[in-house]
Enzyme design. Sequence first.
Site, PDB file in Angstrom:
ATOM      1  N   HIS A 274       0.764  -1.209  -0.027  1.00  0.00           N
ATOM      2  CA  HIS A 274       0.238   0.002  -0.049  1.00  0.00           C
ATOM      3  C   HIS A 274       0.913   1.321   0.007  1.00  0.00           C
ATOM      4  CE1 HIS A 274      -3.363   2.380   1.819  1.00  0.00           C
ATOM      5  NE2 HIS A 274      -3.990   2.008   0.660  1.00  0.00           N
TER       6      HIS A 274
ATOM      7  N   LYS B 210       3.241   4.489  -1.332  1.00  0.00           N
ATOM      8  CA  LYS B 210       3.032   5.487  -2.497  1.00  0.00           C
ATOM      9  C   LYS B 210       4.194   6.187  -2.637  1.00  0.00           C
ATOM     10  CE  LYS B 210      -1.571   5.426  -0.731  1.00  0.00           C
ATOM     11  NZ  LYS B 210      -1.722   3.769  -1.322  1.00  0.00           N
TER      12      LYS B 210
ATOM     13  N   ASP C 102      17.121   9.525  -7.680  1.00  0.00           N
ATOM     14  CA  ASP C 102      18.564   9.573  -7.607  1.00  0.00           C
ATOM     15  C   ASP C 102      19.150   9.254  -6.036  1.00  0.00           C
ATOM     16  OD1 ASP C 102      18.672  10.155 -10.121  1.00  0.00           O
ATOM     17  OD2 ASP C 102      18.971  12.221  -9.862  1.00  0.00           O
TER      18      ASP C 102
END
Lengths: 176, 176
Positions: A120, A122, A127
């Site tokens: 779940h 996100k 870099d």
Amino acid sequence: QPRREVLFFPSQVTCTEAVLQAPGAAPGPASGCQCSLPHGESSLSRLLRALLAARSSLELCLFAFSSPQLGRAVQLLHQRGVRVRVITDCDYMALNGSQIGLLRKSGIQVRHDQDLGYMHHKFAIVDKKVLITGSLNWTTQAIQNNRENVLIMEDAEYVRLFLEEFERIWEEFDPT
Amino acid sequence: QPRREVLFFPSQVTCTEAVLQAPGAAPGPASGCQCSLPHGESSLSRLLRALLAARSSLELCLFAFSSPQLGRAVQLLHQRGVRVRVITDCDYMALNGSQIGLLRKSGIQVRHDQDLGYMHHKFAIVDKKVLITGSLNWTTQAIQNNRENVLIMEDAEYVRLFLEEFERIWEEFDPT
Ligand SMILES: [Zn+2]
Ligand SMILES: [Zn+2]
């Protein structure tokens, strides 16, 4: 001054052609775009810019990924030689409009879970220097309609902890 | 040194009785709890502690709220005189096991949306000083099974921006 920003959604619907133009392309056509959408900045265009700043690596750990603009941004980075790795949730991957199949087809490495709990997260790591994380699933529905937040943080400690989490899940989801 | 922490989930299932004991209560019974669960720290117990540190105010902006332990923590704070305000999403509020009805019954102010987009935030602000935000919905399913993250940040700038977002939504969801 390390970058520390928050984007709130819903995002105004704006034209993102100028942002998604390949760098080095003549800045003519898209910046002079004649489409009917507003051409100013929006939370989505800022999120796209933060991602497109990648020069060497991009880790994505995303429950849902169906936004065509965000998909284009990731494809662009892959084409530029940025090492892109994607972890996603299998339950969402199969849904209509998912970008995951397109990413795989273009050669981007994707791994997904196969268990009961949801993957779940996100978050994105640019870099190995900037952490992008929040409540936002990368879907047009969420971008345009939901109340959401996305933090953009140049923070070595947070980047380290989220990268460790990424590598743990990456190994765990190794299909071989 | 301002607090900056990240909790990853799923959380080990531990006994949270000691954490949820009212302060001032004799530290005997719960710390010597005889139940069969492990009694060490976990991501959930750390999240409970971060919330229970509140002395004056707690703003909650939560898509889903059904965890009984987190519900008890919020009730405790309300009983101690902490000003608690809750914003939630109406679509989830009606679901089985939601804590929202219980919070309302005990006199806590709750406001919810009534439109199409989701109120998808998952953040808390403790004493207008600490921001708690991430991917985690406050459900037992998410706490015990999902890959999730929660940032705990003592950061004046982020607190200000999220508090402004809270107040905007609080006014917008004013039912009067
Ligand atoms: Zn345009
Ligand atoms: Zn116990």
